[in-house]
Design a protein around this motif. Structure first.
Motif, PDB file in Angstrom:
ATOM      1  N   ARG A 199       9.977  -2.422 -10.021  1.00 11.03           N
ATOM      2  CA  ARG A 199      11.353  -2.897 -10.165  1.00 11.03           C
ATOM      3  C   ARG A 199      12.400  -1.779 -10.136  1.00 11.03           C
ATOM      4  NH1 ARG A 199      14.627  -3.081 -14.214  1.00 11.03           N
ATOM      5  NH2 ARG A 199      12.997  -2.270 -15.548  1.00 11.03           N
ATOM      6  N   PRO A 200      12.220  -0.663 -10.874  1.00 12.93           N
ATOM      7  CA  PRO A 200      13.258   0.385 -10.820  1.00 12.93           C
ATOM      8  C   PRO A 200      13.426   0.983  -9.430  1.00 12.93           C
ATOM      9  CG  PRO A 200      11.776   0.721 -12.684  1.00 12.93           C
ATOM     10  CD  PRO A 200      11.153  -0.313 -11.811  1.00 12.93           C
ATOM     11  N   TYR A 201      12.348   1.034  -8.655  1.00  8.15           N
ATOM     12  CA  TYR A 201      12.438   1.601  -7.313  1.00  8.15           C
ATOM     13  C   TYR A 201      13.102   0.625  -6.345  1.00  8.15           C
ATOM     14  CZ  TYR A 201       9.153   4.912  -9.332  1.00  8.15           C
ATOM     15  OH  TYR A 201       8.559   5.850 -10.138  1.00  8.15           O
ATOM     16  N   LEU A 202      12.760  -0.649  -6.456  1.00  9.09           N
ATOM     17  CA  LEU A 202      13.356  -1.638  -5.564  1.00  9.09           C
ATOM     18  C   LEU A 202      14.856  -1.755  -5.786  1.00  9.09           C
ATOM     19  CD1 LEU A 202      10.658  -4.465  -5.628  1.00  9.09           C
ATOM     20  CD2 LEU A 202      10.958  -2.627  -3.966  1.00  9.09           C
ATOM     21  N   HIS A 220      19.174  -0.852  -0.829  1.00  3.78           N
ATOM     22  CA  HIS A 220      19.984  -1.954  -0.332  1.00  3.78           C
ATOM     23  C   HIS A 220      19.018  -3.110  -0.050  1.00  3.78           C
ATOM     24  CE1 HIS A 220      22.361  -4.396   2.441  1.00  3.78           C
ATOM     25  NE2 HIS A 220      23.432  -3.795   1.924  1.00  3.78           N
ATOM     26  N   PRO A 221      19.400  -4.362  -0.349  1.00  3.20           N
ATOM     27  CA  PRO A 221      18.480  -5.491  -0.171  1.00  3.20           C
ATOM     28  C   PRO A 221      17.801  -5.540   1.192  1.00  3.20           C
ATOM     29  CG  PRO A 221      20.429  -6.225  -1.336  1.00  3.20           C
ATOM     30  CD  PRO A 221      20.681  -4.789  -0.944  1.00  3.20           C
ATOM     31  N   VAL A 252       8.372  -2.468   0.345  1.00  3.42           N
ATOM     32  CA  VAL A 252       7.305  -3.312  -0.192  1.00  3.42           C
ATOM     33  C   VAL A 252       6.138  -3.382   0.788  1.00  3.42           C
ATOM     34  CG1 VAL A 252       6.693  -5.677  -0.852  1.00  3.42           C
ATOM     35  CG2 VAL A 252       8.826  -4.681  -1.670  1.00  3.42           C
ATOM     36  N   GLN A 253       6.440  -3.511   2.068  1.00  5.86           N
ATOM     37  CA  GLN A 253       5.377  -3.580   3.071  1.00  5.86           C
ATOM     38  C   GLN A 253       4.621  -2.254   3.167  1.00  5.86           C
ATOM     39  OE1 GLN A 253       4.205  -6.298   4.672  1.00  5.86           O
ATOM     40  NE2 GLN A 253       5.649  -7.370   3.314  1.00  5.86           N
ATOM     41  N   ALA A 254       5.322  -1.147   2.970  1.00  8.76           N
ATOM     42  CA  ALA A 254       4.656   0.159   2.973  1.00  8.76           C
ATOM     43  C   ALA A 254       3.692   0.269   1.798  1.00  8.76           C
ATOM     44  CB  ALA A 254       5.698   1.276   2.919  1.00  8.76           C
ATOM     45  N   VAL A 255       4.119  -0.230   0.626  1.00  6.53           N
ATOM     46  CA  VAL A 255       3.234  -0.244  -0.543  1.00  6.53           C
ATOM     47  C   VAL A 255       2.022  -1.131  -0.264  1.00  6.53           C
ATOM     48  CG1 VAL A 255       3.025  -0.918  -2.965  1.00  6.53           C
ATOM     49  CG2 VAL A 255       5.102   0.240  -2.171  1.00  6.53           C
ATOM     50  N   LEU A 256       2.254  -2.313   0.301  1.00  7.87           N
ATOM     51  CA  LEU A 256       1.162  -3.242   0.591  1.00  7.87           C
ATOM     52  C   LEU A 256       0.147  -2.623   1.541  1.00  7.87           C
ATOM     53  CD1 LEU A 256      -0.199  -6.016   0.504  1.00  7.87           C
ATOM     54  CD2 LEU A 256       1.400  -6.780   2.287  1.00  7.87           C
ATOM     55  N   HIS A 257       0.608  -1.933   2.559  1.00 12.21           N
ATOM     56  CA  HIS A 257      -0.294  -1.286   3.507  1.00 12.21           C
ATOM     57  C   HIS A 257      -1.226  -0.306   2.787  1.00 12.21           C
ATOM     58  CE1 HIS A 257      -1.707   0.574   7.220  1.00 12.21           C
ATOM     59  NE2 HIS A 257      -1.441   1.745   6.679  1.00 12.21           N
TER      60      HIS A 257
END
Length: 256
Positions: free
Chosen positions: A209-212, A216-217, A224-229
């Motif tokens: 949450r603090p990183y997101l 910018h939206p 998020v997709q980079a984390v998921l990968h």
């Protein structure tokens, strides 16, 4: 301004509530009269406290108005108050039989000072009960830090909010100086998740949450997709198709 999403946090309510149940079970007091819960969140832990101590006065505080609205739905008979524990703790008074802090201290700096303040809210022989995530050596946390520091993303995190924690031995030394008696332990939960996407969804409600919020939206989804990968490469799929999500947590109960 910080924004907590109650809906996002509640997606894994059952798994998130288990540590609160385990922490409450280790409190030795049978008939406390006055309890305060620090950072009650959506009220899942509040419900656990109310179930064990139905006759006690329970004050539940949180800095997030959205979380408090959700908590009131869980436990309409309890008392709720918006309060920033880092800045307004003294306004809650003292003389409590139990001070309960489940998964909140990691957002607050200077744990030695904070723990002394929480113990100071207790009446003699009162109990401080605390649970703190200790997953900083786990793959998910390493993935996030690696991406945050990578050339592609680091310019978005000029002032990322840190997560605060001490080592188990440091908490031991602190409690040995400040408490008359205490028990300190660590449990690693093996949450069975339906997919890698579920692990990322879990973290979007708390650790990410603090990183997101720094994005910018329009750019958040890319991160998020980079984390998921990375998560897909770090967490193997079990034979039944689920993914094991290890989550170590540190607990202590300390008597004033």
């Amino acid at each position: 301004m910080e924004h907590w999403s109650a809906a996002q946090y509640l997606k894994f309510e059952q798994q998130r509530t288990r540590p609160a149940i385990d922490l409450t079970a280790r409190i030795s007091l049978e008939h406390p009269q006055k309890i305060v819960e620090i950072s009650c969140g959506t009220g899942a832990g509040s419900a656990v406290l109310q179930q064990r101590y139905p006759d006690a006065y329970i004050l539940c505080v949180d800095s997030s108005a959205e979380m408090l609205r959700e908590a009131r739905k869980h436990c309409p008979d309890l008392t709720f108050r918006q309060c920033d524990a880092q800045k307004e703790l003294s306004e809650l008074g003292d003389g409590y039989d139990i001070v309960f802090s489940n998964v909140s201290l990691q957002w607050i700096p200077d744990h030695p000072a904070m723990i002394r303040s929480l113990l100071g809210m207790l009446q003699p022989h009162g109990v401080l009960a605390v649970q703190i995530p200790m997953n900083y050596g786990e793959s998910i946390h390493k993935i996030i830090l690696r991406l945050v520091e990578s050339p592609r993303w680091k310019d978005n995190f000029l002032r990322p909010r840190p997560v605060y924690h001490l080592t188990g031995s440091t908490y031991y030394d602190l409690l040995s100086e400040e408490a008359t008696d205490f028990h300190l332990w660590q449990t690693t939960y093996y949450h069975h998740m339906p997919s890698h996407e579920a692990i990322v969804e879990w973290y979007c409600g708390a650790g990410l949450r603090p990183y997101l919020e720094a994005f910018h939206p329009e750019k958040r989804e890319g991160f998020v997709q980079a984390v998921l990968h990375e998560v897909k490469g770090a967490y193997p799929t079990q034979k039944d198709g689920t993914v094991i999500f290890r989550f170590p947590r540190l607990f202590f109960v300390a008597e004033k």
